[in-house]
Scaffold this active site. Structure first.
Site, PDB file in Angstrom:
ATOM      1  N   ASP A 135      -5.192  -0.453   7.554  1.00 47.69           N
ATOM      2  CA  ASP A 135      -4.331  -1.109   6.577  1.00 47.69           C
ATOM      3  C   ASP A 135      -3.884  -0.159   5.462  1.00 47.69           C
ATOM      4  OD1 ASP A 135      -3.588  -3.883   5.288  1.00 47.69           O
ATOM      5  OD2 ASP A 135      -4.688  -2.828   3.715  1.00 47.69           O
ATOM      6  N   GLU A 149      -0.877   1.240   9.528  1.00 49.72           N
ATOM      7  CA  GLU A 149       0.171   0.466   8.849  1.00 49.72           C
ATOM      8  C   GLU A 149       0.694   1.265   7.671  1.00 49.72           C
ATOM      9  OE1 GLU A 149      -0.636  -1.953   5.673  1.00 49.72           O
ATOM     10  OE2 GLU A 149       0.920  -3.429   6.054  1.00 49.72           O
TER      11      GLU A 149
HETATM   12  C1  GLC Z   1      -1.442  -4.709   3.923  1.00 53.03           C
HETATM   13  C2  GLC Z   1      -1.538  -6.111   4.436  1.00 53.03           C
HETATM   14  C3  GLC Z   1      -1.194  -7.072   3.334  1.00 53.03           C
HETATM   15  C4  GLC Z   1      -2.149  -6.867   2.204  1.00 53.03           C
HETATM   16  C5  GLC Z   1      -2.133  -5.426   1.743  1.00 53.03           C
HETATM   17  C6  GLC Z   1      -3.261  -5.134   0.823  1.00 53.03           C
HETATM   18  O1  GLC Z   1      -0.145  -4.358   3.629  1.00 53.03           O
HETATM   19  O2  GLC Z   1      -0.716  -6.274   5.537  1.00 53.03           O
HETATM   20  O3  GLC Z   1      -1.258  -8.390   3.787  1.00 53.03           O
HETATM   21  O4  GLC Z   1      -1.809  -7.719   1.152  1.00 53.03           O
HETATM   22  O5  GLC Z   1      -2.286  -4.541   2.832  1.00 53.03           O
HETATM   23  O6  GLC Z   1      -4.454  -5.039   1.509  1.00 53.03           O
END
Ligand code: GLC
Length: 684
Positions: free
Chosen positions: A306, A376
């Site tokens: 993430d 991500e």
């Molecule tokens: C990522 C997740 C999102 C979250 C953020 C902080 O972007 O997809 O949902 O709020 O991280 O952890």
């Protein structure tokens, strides 16, 4: 060994074993006149004393003593066949080894599980509630494993279920080694994983290395300056009114919060309840690595990493440049007001991820247990930054970084725009890497709401016929829509900052059937977010077997993609792009069947003329249309008709390939050819 001649003509070995074979020797008639074998045997008690010349004239017999046997074995009529057999065996073995080596050398590498199946994202709060508290849970997911089976999906990414105060619905982790009671227990998790593995499913966990919850034990120890934990987070001098710099949080306002206990500010690139971990501290990295080991040892099959681009910040803490230099600094409050030169994609970031990846590798070496990593990172137009997450030919990083570019398709839906977004990835992806496509997730609007319901089918068709791994957010397989959320219904902290930012609309409960709460929770009337009112017609049960439904088409395309080699192994070539149409083909050298896709993303019907594409046959038969009444229709290649939002998969047969004469329009990750006669793939 000694042997005794018996009256019957047979010979008994001294230890009493009857040897009938000796009878054969007795019937030999052409002995020299002065002697007979029988006489010789009777005269000699020991084989060692047997006269060679005598036995040279006797037929071999079963049970001969070694000395006798040796007399025969050197004779040409025995030696030659023996040697022939020996060399034949040697040659066959060598040929077998050579063929095996050649097959291995010529075979393209097998595809991994993360390449074959789409990745399906489960948002656990919203998937299935097994205990009636209104929030989905792990037992709920276990109850619904059949759904994946019926979709022919094997890779399941589950958004966070760690122990958490749920300020950001699980992305604020209080204990990285525990399951939140809302979702169940560690036992529930283990049972779910075991059941998934039993059913051939892979579980990808969400992993959050950038931050923890402010309720995490480490944060408490850090704010109280425990010597071991003092530098676990990013602290800077400040006071309640003067922040260390102008950095802003993704969720809005300053990314610094003053902590009275420690008398300093801590950094949080997301909520103030999500303090950023100090990844420059080796002890923190070691903690993260230990957690990676913890879950890998439990058997999870991979991680979705993430918010990775936020893992490091510049240590000089200088202000970031404003997008609009004239904006008064006090109005600089959103992510879009600054260029994130010092808070994202800092040097060293990839070393950290590569270190994590290296820790996963030994687990991947267990047979059949490849562990997968996807990252991500939203880099918007800076696609080259995203591509860095693929690693280098020598150092492995993620198997692929999520490709979010198709999320922008609805904004400007057209054939040209679709081609542009697809090409952004294909033309920037490092050679030999594997593409992937995301059209929705828990942070982004659903397709039916952003693009319009009529485009759901064609967007799913694009997703499932492009090369690489598709990602499907739960509910997209049935074309679920966003729900409407009023200010008093908002749950998402981002939506509390600004209602239009709320991510609640795309997180509504999964629509399973037409029963109470769409089958999400059939015990009580509570659901953490409202169920979409269209659930009676848009649900799994209704769509499953209904030809022409979104789910039926999803299934068809996904099965086609996995069954037909041109989709998983073949070339991807652009054929045409205009205001309405994006058309491309999938073909494999040596494979007779090839596929042409004609997708209408525009607002009008279109007639596409592909008569200049000489590799296509004149008549083209539709294998599948998003408008099922057009299935089986035959078009002349000069006039392929599509309505707005209609997509066609056309199958045609030819050995003439398009890619050799259009090399700049075509891509393939790993070149392979097909030998039709024997049905095998080989490197070419
Ligand atoms: C990522 C997740 C999102 C979250 C953020 C902080 O972007 O997809 O949902 O709020 O991280 O952890």
């Amino acid at each position: 060994m000694s042997y005794i001649r018996k009256d019957s003509g047979s010979v008994e070995l001294a230890d009493g074993i009857r040897n009938l074979g000796f009878q054969d020797a007795d019937v030999v008639t052409d002995f020299p006149p002065h002697s007979s074998p029988r006489d010789a045997v009777e005269r000699k008690e020991s084989a060692a004393e047997i006269d060679d010349s005598v036995y040279a004239q006797v037929e071999p017999y079963a049970g001969m003593p070694k000395e006798v046997l040796l007399l025969y074995s050197s004779q040409a009529r025995y030696r030659v066949p023996r040697e022939v057999l020996f060399w034949l065996t040697v040659c066959c073995t060598l040929a077998l080894v050579a063929v095996t080596v050649a097959i291995i050398a010529l075979s393209p590498p097998c595809l991994g599980w993360w390449q074959i199946s789409p990745v399906y994202q489960v948002y656990p709060r919203s998937f299935k509630d097994s205990n009636g508290d209104g929030v989905g849970d792990l037992r709920g997911i276990k109850e619904k494993l059949d759904h994946f089976h019926s979709l022919n999906i094997k890779s399941i990414w589950i958004s966070p279920f760690y122990r958490s105060p749920m300020k950001d619905f699980g992305y604020d982790v209080e204990d990285f080694r525990d399951v939140d009671p809302l979702f169940g227990t560690m036992e529930d998790f283990e049972e779910l994983l075991a059941e998934m593995h039993k059913n051939g499913l892979k579980l990808i966990m969400d992993f959050i290395p950038n931050h923890s919850s402010d309720r995490h034990r480490w944060f408490n120890l850090s704010r109280t300056r425990d010597p071991l934990y003092e530098d676990y987070y990013v602290w800077a001098d400040c006071n309640a009114t003067k922040k260390p710099n102008n950095w802003v949080s993704i969720f809005g306002n300053s990314s610094w919060t003053y902590d009275e206990v420690r008398g300093q500010c801590y950094l949080h690139q997301f909520l103030k309840e999500q303090p950023d971990l100090n990844m420059r501290n080796p002890a923190v990295r070691k903690e993260i690595i230990d957690i990676i080991h913890f879950w890998l040892s439990k058997g999870v099959d991979g991680f979705r990493m993430d918010a990775v681009k936020h893992m490091l910040e510049a240590t000089h803490l200088r202000d970031e440049p404003q997008v609009d230099p004239n904006k008064p600094p006090e109005e600089v409050t959103t992510e879009w007001d600054l260029f994130h030169d010092y808070t994202t994609s800092q040097v060293g970031l990839h070393d950290i991820l590569r270190e994590f990846r290296a820790e996963m590798e030994p687990y991947s070496r267990e047979p059949g247990k490849y562990r997968f990593m996807v990252t991500e990172s939203y880099d918007y137009e800076e696609v080259e930054k995203t591509m860095m997450y693929y690693g280098t030919p020598l150092v492995k990083e993620s198997d692929f970084p999520f490709n979010f570019y198709l999320l922008d398709l609805p904004q400007n839906a057209s054939g040209l725009w679709a081609k542009h977004l697809v090409d952004l990835w294909m033309s920037n992806m490092p050679r030999g890497k594997w593409p992937n496509w995301v059209v929705g997730n828990h942070d982004r609007s659903r397709i039916a709401s952003s693009a319009g319901k009529m485009y759901v089918g064609v967007i799913n068709m694009l997703l499932l016929t492009l090369p690489g791994t598709p990602t499907t957010y739960y509910g997209e397989e049935i074309g679920m829509e966003n729900i409407n959320i009023t200010a008093d219904q908002v749950q998402d902290p981002f939506g509390k900052y600004n209602l239009s930012n709320s991510r609640d609309p795309q997180r509504s409960p999964m629509q399973w059937n037409s029963d109470m709460n769409a089958g999400f929770n059939n015990l009580t009337n509570i659901t953490w977010l409202p169920v979409h009112p269209d659930y009676k017609s848009v649900n799994v049960e209704v769509q499953k077997d209904s030809e022409g439904s979104t789910m039926f088409q999803y299934n068809f395309l996904n099965s086609l993609r996995q069954a037909e080699l041109p989709f998983l192994r073949g070339w991807f070539c652009y054929v045409q792009a205009d205001a309405n149409i994006f058309s491309y083909l999938r073909e494999l050298d040596g494979h007779k069947e090839a596929y042409l896709m004609v997708l209408n993303f525009g607002k009008q019907s279109a007639t596409t003329d592909l008569s200049s594409v000489r590799e296509l046959p004149d008549q083209l038969k539709v294998l599948m249309s998003t408008n099922s009444t057009n299935n089986g229709k035959v078009f002349q290649k000069s006039g392929i008709q599509t309505a707005a939002g209609e997509g066609l998969v056309i199958r045609y047969s030819t050995y003439t390939r398009f890619h050799p004469s259009h090399s700049t329009e075509c891509y393939v990750s790993e070149k392979a050819c097909y030998l039709d006669t024997v049905g095998i793939l080989y490197k070419c």
